[in-house]
Design a protein around this motif. Structure first.
Motif, mmCIF file in Angstrom:
data_model
loop_
_atom_site.group_PDB
_atom_site.id
_atom_site.type_symbol
_atom_site.label_atom_id
_atom_site.label_comp_id
_atom_site.label_asym_id
_atom_site.label_seq_id
_atom_site.Cartn_x
_atom_site.Cartn_y
_atom_site.Cartn_z
ATOM 1 N N THR A 73 0.835 -1.145 -0.041
ATOM 2 C CA THR A 73 0.036 -0.076 0.143
ATOM 3 C C THR A 73 0.789 1.226 -0.023
ATOM 4 O OG1 THR A 73 -2.083 -1.106 1.347
ATOM 5 C CG2 THR A 73 -1.695 1.393 1.397
ATOM 6 N N LEU A 106 1.774 3.443 4.971
ATOM 7 C CA LEU A 106 2.013 1.964 5.101
ATOM 8 C C LEU A 106 3.399 1.605 4.240
ATOM 9 C CD1 LEU A 106 -1.351 -0.050 5.272
ATOM 10 C CD2 LEU A 106 0.201 1.265 7.246
ATOM 11 N N PHE A 119 6.168 0.038 6.436
ATOM 12 C CA PHE A 119 6.702 -1.487 5.596
ATOM 13 C C PHE A 119 8.064 -1.543 5.631
ATOM 14 C CE2 PHE A 119 6.664 -5.575 4.092
ATOM 15 C CZ PHE A 119 7.409 -5.540 3.025
ATOM 16 N N GLY A 146 -4.564 1.204 -1.161
ATOM 17 C CA GLY A 146 -4.721 0.045 -0.630
ATOM 18 C C GLY A 146 -5.662 -0.919 -1.120
ATOM 19 N N ILE A 194 0.400 -6.148 1.578
ATOM 20 C CA ILE A 194 0.149 -5.348 2.868
ATOM 21 C C ILE A 194 -0.591 -4.189 2.872
ATOM 22 C CG2 ILE A 194 1.918 -4.015 4.504
ATOM 23 C CD1 ILE A 194 2.941 -6.957 3.914
ATOM 24 N N VAL A 195 -1.659 -4.448 3.555
ATOM 25 C CA VAL A 195 -2.779 -3.415 3.568
ATOM 26 C C VAL A 195 -3.548 -3.246 4.955
ATOM 27 C CG1 VAL A 195 -4.457 -5.390 3.316
ATOM 28 C CG2 VAL A 195 -4.799 -2.961 2.277
ATOM 29 N N GLY A 196 -3.974 -2.138 4.980
ATOM 30 C CA GLY A 196 -4.745 -1.838 6.463
ATOM 31 C C GLY A 196 -6.067 -2.721 6.509
ATOM 32 N N GLU A 197 -6.158 -2.936 7.870
ATOM 33 C CA GLU A 197 -7.717 -3.776 7.939
ATOM 34 C C GLU A 197 -8.600 -3.177 7.800
ATOM 35 O OE1 GLU A 197 -7.337 -5.718 11.705
ATOM 36 O OE2 GLU A 197 -8.836 -7.310 11.053
ATOM 37 N N GLY A 236 1.057 0.570 11.558
ATOM 38 C CA GLY A 236 -0.116 1.058 10.923
ATOM 39 C C GLY A 236 -1.348 1.014 12.008
ATOM 40 N N SER A 292 -4.657 -2.652 12.466
ATOM 41 C CA SER A 292 -3.171 -2.468 12.177
ATOM 42 C C SER A 292 -3.001 -2.932 10.547
ATOM 43 C CB SER A 292 -1.955 -3.232 12.998
ATOM 44 O OG SER A 292 -2.053 -4.622 12.557
ATOM 45 N N ALA A 293 -1.910 -2.754 10.338
ATOM 46 C CA ALA A 293 -1.536 -3.122 9.010
ATOM 47 C C ALA A 293 -1.782 -4.765 8.946
ATOM 48 C CB ALA A 293 -0.257 -2.953 8.509
ATOM 49 N N ARG A 294 -2.210 -5.492 7.919
ATOM 50 C CA ARG A 294 -2.005 -6.932 7.782
ATOM 51 C C ARG A 294 -1.291 -7.289 6.623
ATOM 52 N NH1 ARG A 294 -5.201 -9.150 12.310
ATOM 53 N NH2 ARG A 294 -5.270 -10.729 11.065
#
Ligand code: ATP
Ligand code: PRP
Length: 206
Positions: free
Chosen positions: A8, A12, A16, A51, A67-70, A89, A175-177
């Motif tokens: 993302t 992020l 990352f 994202g 890699i993306v925010g929930e 995140g 958070s980021a997932r």
């Protein structure tokens, strides 16, 4: 073919890269990528996207991991494996309104980037609201009289505070997932095992 990881872009991405470097991976090609949207390192192919587009590339197998925010996963519900949280995140989703505003008895008007999350939040409360979809700077909506309140991300709370808004209710910490394509985990299990374990534990796994 190197495994592909979709990142993302924006905040992020930066977080990352710090995380990735802490795992002793080479980040120079990524840090010095300029405006390139696809970059190869020794071990991976990286693509950089918004994202929600990260989830599209992972869902359709263009990228093996993402890699993306929930918040994005909750809002768009993509058909991907939501593997585990990452140590960056972190933020919350909250209902906020203008400080001192009397919450109206009539049908409330809520503005948000996250209309599905907003709908579900009020459904759980048994309340029907009018939702206005905005793409950003959502805090303007109550100030300008478009809405009674907003559902938006809160990290430090500074944006709310500086715009005279207060949190009425927080309802979702996230958070980021790390997400994965459903087939990739089977077909590329060996190639992905080490990096997934490193990400999961936040440590170098050789
Ligand atoms: N304070 C924050 N505000 C927004 N997103 C945050 C915040 N902290 C962490 N995040 C995470 O970062 C992700 C991307 O946020 P970012 O603001 O970089 O992109 P964006 O909201 O799409 O911005 P833009 O629309 O300007 O590109 C969010 O989906 C969320 O998971
Ligand atoms: O609690 P804070 O630390 O102030 O962070 C929360 C703010 O950060 C994001 O804004 P951003 O400008 O990143 O995205 P937007 O375009 O969605 O407003 C989010 O939309 C909030 O406005």
């Amino acid at each position: 073919m190197k495994p592909c990881i979709a990142l993302t872009k924006g905040r992020l991405e930066k977080q990352f890269l710090d995380f990735f470097k802490s795992l002793s991976y080479d980040v120079d090609p990524l840090v010095n990528k300029g405006r390139k949207l696809r970059v190869e390192t020794d071990d991976f192919q990286f693509v950089f996207a918004k994202g929600v587009d990260v989830t599209t590339y992972v869902e359709h197998g263009i990228a093996d991991l993402g890699i993306v925010g929930e918040d994005i996963l909750a809002e768009f519900q993509p058909d991907v494996y939501n593997l585990f949280p990452l140590p960056f995140g972190q933020c919350r989703m909250a209902l906020a309104t203008e400080e001192g505003k009397v919450w109206p008895e009539r049908k409330r008007r809520i503005a948000s980037k996250y209309t599905n999350i907003t709908k579900e939040f009020f459904k759980q409360k048994g309340e029907s609201v009018e939702i206005f979809k905005l793409e950003g700077s959502v805090e303007l909506a109550p100030i300008l009289g478009l809405a009674d309140g907003i559902v938006d991300i809160v990290e430090t709370g500074n944006t709310l505070k500086e715009n005279g808004l207060v949190i009425k209710e927080e309802f979702f910490e996230f958070s980021a997932r790390c997400i994965a394509n459903r087939s990739s985990l089977k077909i590329k299990r060996d190639e992905l095992a080490t990096v997934i374990e490193s990400f999961r534990r936040g440590v170098v796994v050789k």
